[in-house]
Motif scaffolding. Structure first.
Motif, PDB file in Angstrom:
ATOM      1  N   TYR A  91       3.728   1.200  -3.217  1.00  9.81           N
ATOM      2  CA  TYR A  91       3.503   0.752  -4.535  1.00  9.81           C
ATOM      3  C   TYR A  91       2.093   1.526  -5.058  1.00  9.81           C
ATOM      4  O   TYR A  91       2.182   2.293  -5.908  1.00  9.81           O
ATOM      5  N   LEU A  92       1.270   1.392  -4.139  1.00 11.71           N
ATOM      6  CA  LEU A  92      -0.348   2.092  -4.493  1.00 11.71           C
ATOM      7  C   LEU A  92      -0.292   3.575  -4.220  1.00 11.71           C
ATOM      8  O   LEU A  92      -0.792   4.225  -5.102  1.00 11.71           O
TER       9      LEU A  92
ATOM     10  N   GLN B 291      -8.562  -0.020  -4.355  1.00 13.76           N
ATOM     11  CA  GLN B 291      -7.645   0.622  -5.429  1.00 13.76           C
ATOM     12  C   GLN B 291      -6.920  -0.060  -6.233  1.00 13.76           C
ATOM     13  O   GLN B 291      -6.493   0.203  -7.443  1.00 13.76           O
ATOM     14  N   THR B 292      -6.823  -1.503  -5.944  1.00 17.23           N
ATOM     15  CA  THR B 292      -6.006  -2.307  -6.752  1.00 17.23           C
ATOM     16  C   THR B 292      -7.046  -2.726  -8.032  1.00 17.23           C
ATOM     17  O   THR B 292      -6.311  -2.874  -9.064  1.00 17.23           O
TER      18      THR B 292
ATOM     19  N   ILE C  94      -0.266  -2.207 -10.834  1.00 18.06           N
ATOM     20  CA  ILE C  94       0.241  -2.107  -9.794  1.00 18.06           C
ATOM     21  C   ILE C  94       0.797  -3.371  -8.973  1.00 18.06           C
ATOM     22  O   ILE C  94       1.787  -3.743  -8.610  1.00 18.06           O
TER      23      ILE C  94
ATOM     24  N   TYR D 202       0.874  -1.281  -0.012  1.00 11.79           N
ATOM     25  CA  TYR D 202      -0.088  -0.156  -0.186  1.00 11.79           C
ATOM     26  C   TYR D 202       0.807   1.335   0.156  1.00 11.79           C
ATOM     27  O   TYR D 202       0.616   2.378  -0.679  1.00 11.79           O
TER      28      TYR D 202
ATOM     29  N   GLU E  89       1.227   5.899  -6.671  1.00 11.55           N
ATOM     30  CA  GLU E  89       0.366   6.173  -7.908  1.00 11.55           C
ATOM     31  C   GLU E  89      -0.558   7.185  -7.718  1.00 11.55           C
ATOM     32  O   GLU E  89      -1.230   7.802  -8.412  1.00 11.55           O
TER      33      GLU E  89
ATOM     34  N   LYS F 180      -6.232  -0.271 -10.475  1.00 15.90           N
ATOM     35  CA  LYS F 180      -4.902   0.049 -11.074  1.00 15.90           C
ATOM     36  C   LYS F 180      -4.378  -1.376 -10.612  1.00 15.90           C
ATOM     37  O   LYS F 180      -3.437  -1.592 -10.005  1.00 15.90           O
TER      38      LYS F 180
ATOM     39  N   ILE G  98      -7.178  -1.352  -0.040  1.00  7.41           N
ATOM     40  CA  ILE G  98      -6.214  -1.685  -0.915  1.00  7.41           C
ATOM     41  C   ILE G  98      -6.787  -2.584  -2.077  1.00  7.41           C
ATOM     42  O   ILE G  98      -6.413  -2.385  -3.303  1.00  7.41           O
TER      43      ILE G  98
END
Length: 477
Positions: free
Chosen positions: A220-221, A266-267, A273, A217, A224, A270, A263
């Motif tokens: 990486y996330l 958002q994943t 990611i 998180y 972005e 995206k 998480i």
């Protein structure tokens, strides 16, 4: 009491290939799926395929809505006490998927947007994306899925160290990738007053899993997400006095949350990611625990190589002490070459038992000399021959070792003897063998073992081994 003490092995962790577990509780290390995937050997590929086949079966059942069979699969992940890995401070009790509740885990998997969206691909993904599933649960699940392979490893290790096996012991659930079902068998295992034991290779355990949701998180996330808000000039953008704009991690967490649900949300937006995170973990796998880390964890002294060297140098040459010589050499090499070389086999039989190799190691190096070697020469295994001779090593000994090589097993060996009167002549014999495409042999004597030990200590347990590299370059140049 540790496993080594119960069976009177007279060895501490550094001289053992497996995790020297306490028998009445757990040791705080874990089997990491990503560490298993990083193995390049046939053995490692088999382990990875077992893990993948199980989770693919679970995902298929999620897709088909087959609740009954899925819960049965998950319930069999109820970890027994025979592995002794985990957080338990008292008696081993495990934290496997089945220990919680097959119903609750199944609900978490089926109701998760991560599963419905197709984000879940591997067992370790659940540590990132499914609430309530963490390091200990995944490690216990891995132990159970790999139980069949770990039982075979345990049997091999017991044969290697001379540990008695008790026949007709219930194996516990064994995953069958062909039938996609669990099955039980009667097997031979080491038994103690605390029950049966299944051993785990120490090269596979870590202090924690590679996949960590907070790391994913934050590093990486969120970067972005920060860039997205800057590009859109959202209300979360702050302008500093010097004109620089920023979006803080705190502001993003306050808005979107900081748990696994956030998480997942958002994943889904995206998914690339998550692919980047997986690739990063594959490219840079975590390192096995060092001798120092095991020493601290188990409260045992670091290995005493000077004592072993003294035993080696005082040992008489000849057939009567050949077995003792091989034992001392194996102890030294097991310390020096860990974690590059592992999974040793003593008196390894090939060609239907007509030929034997004193010691065979699997090459799982991820850095240093043996890794470099694996990038340029065929050496999935490295063969060791020990000659406790009081005479000069000659062509028959070189030919004996080269006769153990093959394209599939590997073509690299180390010939270890007490002394080499004419090193130039022996090197020439090894060069001739290499030029004839019969394999590559490094010859070492007692003085070379001393140099290896000193370099190892001076270079903080480095796996570079400048002496081996020097001899190798003499061999191939």
């Amino acid at each position: 009491m540790r496993f080594s003490q119960f069976f009177k092995l007279n060895r501490t962790q550094a001289f053992l290939d497996f995790v020297d577990i306490p028998l009445n509780t757990d040791i705080e290390v874990f089997l990491d799926p990503n560490a298993i995937k990083s193995l390049d050997s046939a053995w490692g590929n088999d382990l990875s395929s077992f893990l993948q086949s199980f989770f693919e079966s679970v995902l298929k059942l999620i897709k088909n809505g087959d609740d009954k069979k899925a819960k049965k699969l998950l319930a069999s992940l109820n970890e027994g006490n025979e592995f002794h890995l985990g957080y338990s401070s008292g008696k081993s009790r495990g934290h496997g998927f089945g220990n919680e509740s097959a119903d609750s885990v199944w609900d978490a998997l089926t109701k998760s947007k991560a599963a419905k969206s197709g984000l879940l691909q591997d067992l370790e993904d659940t540590a990132l994306l499914i609430n309530g599933i963490g390091t200990d649960m995944i490690s216990d699940a891995v132990c159970n899925i790999l139980r069949r392979s770990l039982i075979k490893y345990t049997q091999d290790i017991c044969n290697y160290y001379g540990i008695p096996l008790t026949p007709n012991i219930d194996s516990g659930p064994l995953w069958n990738p062909q039938t996609e079902c669990w099955e039980n068998q009667l097997v031979s295992l080491p038994m103690t007053k605390f029950g049966k034991v299944i051993l785990v290779p120490k090269v596979l355990v870590r202090h924690r899993l590679s996949f960590q949701y907070d790391e994913y998180y934050r590093y990486y996330l969120i970067p972005e997400m920060q860039q997205e808000h800057l590009d859109k000039q959202s209300s979360l953008v702050e302008t500093l006095k010097n004109g620089t704009q920023r979006v803080t991690k705190k502001a993003l967490m306050d808005k979107y949350g900081k748990d696994k649900l956030a998480i997942v949300e958002q994943t889904i937006l995206k998914p690339y990611i998550l692919d980047e995170y997986r690739e990063a973990k594959i490219e840079s796998p975590s390192s096995p625990l060092s001798h120092e880390q095991f020493s601290d964890l188990e409260n045992v002294e670091m290995p005493d190589l000077s004592s072993l060297l003294a035993d080696l140098q005082s040992l008489a040459t000849g057939r009567d002490t050949a077995e003792k010589y091989e034992e001392i050499v194996e102890k030294i090499l097991t310390v020096l070459f860990y974690p590059s070389l592992c999974n040793p086999t003593k008196q390894h039989k090939i060609h239907g038992g007509r030929k034997r190799i004193d010691i065979t190691y699997s090459n799982e190096a991820k850095g240093g000399f043996f890794y470099w070697l694996s990038m340029h020469y065929p050496c999935p295994q490295v063969f060791i021959e020990c000659k406790n001779y009081g005479k000069e090593v000659a062509n028959p000994e070189v030919d004996q070792l080269s006769g153990r090589f093959s394209p599939s097993r590997g073509q690299v060996g180390i010939l270890i003897c007490r002394s080499i009167e004419n090193k130039k002549l022996l090197l020439k014999r090894c060069i001739d063998t290499a030029k004839d495409q019969r394999g590559y042999i490094i010859a070492l004597d007692d003085s070379d073992i001393l140099t290896l030990i000193n370099d190892f200590i001076e270079n903080n347990n480095s796996q570079d081994f400048p002496l081996l590299r020097k001899y190798w370059m003499q061999l191939v140049n």
